[in-house]
Design a protein around this motif. Structure first.
Motif, PDB file in Angstrom:
ATOM      1  N   UNK A   1      -9.254 -41.832  -2.960  1.00  0.00           N
ATOM      2  CA  UNK A   1      -8.829 -41.216  -4.328  1.00  0.00           C
ATOM      3  C   UNK A   1      -7.981 -42.498  -5.025  1.00  0.00           C
ATOM      4  N   UNK A   2      -8.350 -42.620  -6.385  1.00  0.00           N
ATOM      5  CA  UNK A   2      -7.477 -43.870  -7.065  1.00  0.00           C
ATOM      6  C   UNK A   2      -7.169 -43.076  -8.463  1.00  0.00           C
ATOM      7  N   UNK A   3      -6.100 -42.775  -8.393  1.00  0.00           N
ATOM      8  CA  UNK A   3      -5.495 -41.967  -9.501  1.00  0.00           C
ATOM      9  C   UNK A   3      -3.946 -41.774  -9.358  1.00  0.00           C
TER      10      UNK A   3
ATOM     11  N   UNK B   1      -6.717 -32.331  -5.035  1.00  0.00           N
ATOM     12  CA  UNK B   1      -7.816 -33.093  -4.801  1.00  0.00           C
ATOM     13  C   UNK B   1      -8.444 -33.169  -6.080  1.00  0.00           C
ATOM     14  N   UNK B   2      -8.721 -31.915  -6.726  1.00  0.00           N
ATOM     15  CA  UNK B   2      -9.750 -31.796  -7.789  1.00  0.00           C
ATOM     16  C   UNK B   2      -9.131 -32.419  -8.943  1.00  0.00           C
ATOM     17  N   UNK B   3      -7.716 -32.479  -9.043  1.00  0.00           N
ATOM     18  CA  UNK B   3      -6.922 -32.955 -10.314  1.00  0.00           C
ATOM     19  C   UNK B   3      -7.049 -34.577 -10.035  1.00  0.00           C
ATOM     20  N   UNK B   4      -6.989 -34.866  -8.814  1.00  0.00           N
ATOM     21  CA  UNK B   4      -7.115 -36.582  -8.496  1.00  0.00           C
ATOM     22  C   UNK B   4      -8.555 -37.022  -8.993  1.00  0.00           C
ATOM     23  N   UNK B   5      -9.452 -36.263  -8.559  1.00  0.00           N
ATOM     24  CA  UNK B   5     -10.782 -36.589  -8.936  1.00  0.00           C
ATOM     25  C   UNK B   5     -11.089 -36.415 -10.349  1.00  0.00           C
ATOM     26  N   UNK B   6     -10.806 -35.482 -11.030  1.00  0.00           N
ATOM     27  CA  UNK B   6     -10.967 -35.362 -12.405  1.00  0.00           C
ATOM     28  C   UNK B   6     -10.337 -36.386 -13.153  1.00  0.00           C
ATOM     29  N   UNK B   7      -9.133 -37.015 -12.761  1.00  0.00           N
ATOM     30  CA  UNK B   7      -8.598 -38.166 -13.451  1.00  0.00           C
ATOM     31  C   UNK B   7      -9.385 -39.355 -13.458  1.00  0.00           C
TER      32      UNK B   7
END
Length: 104
Positions: free
Chosen positions: A15-17, A96-102
């Protein structure tokens, strides 16, 4: 209070956020802090919980979560006040979904 720590090696998804916090620490709920950090491809999960003696259940929930997401280079901190396994899974997936969304 009980402290539990888990480490999963050889994840496949990084994850990169910016770090994220989801949930709130209150009765029957929990707070999840998730962040990307160099861990040689591992995912570390640290749990502080008011519900003492539920290590095997935590192990099952966290292992299931890691099987779904295969996270690498990720640190997760959980502050729990008696959340059910379903709420734990929901909050972890939400983080995780918030990290991927960003990252999009």
């Amino acid at each position: 209070m009980e402290t539990l720590n888990y480490r999963f090696e050889q994840g496949r998804r990084s994850l990169s956020a910016e770090p994220r916090i989801v949930g709130v620490v209150s009765s029957g709920n929990l707070e999840v802090l998730i962040e990307s950090t160099p861990l040689d491809g591992a995912c570390e999960v640290g749990i502080q919980t008011a519900a003492v003696g539920f290590g095997p259940i935590w192990q099952a929930v966290i292992s299931d979560f890691q099987e779904r997401w295969q996270l690498a280079d990720t640190r997760i901190a959980i502050n729990d006040m008696g959340a059910t396994p379903a709420v734990v899974s929901l909050r972890l997936d939400q983080a995780v979904e918030e990290m991927l969304g960003e990252a999009k």
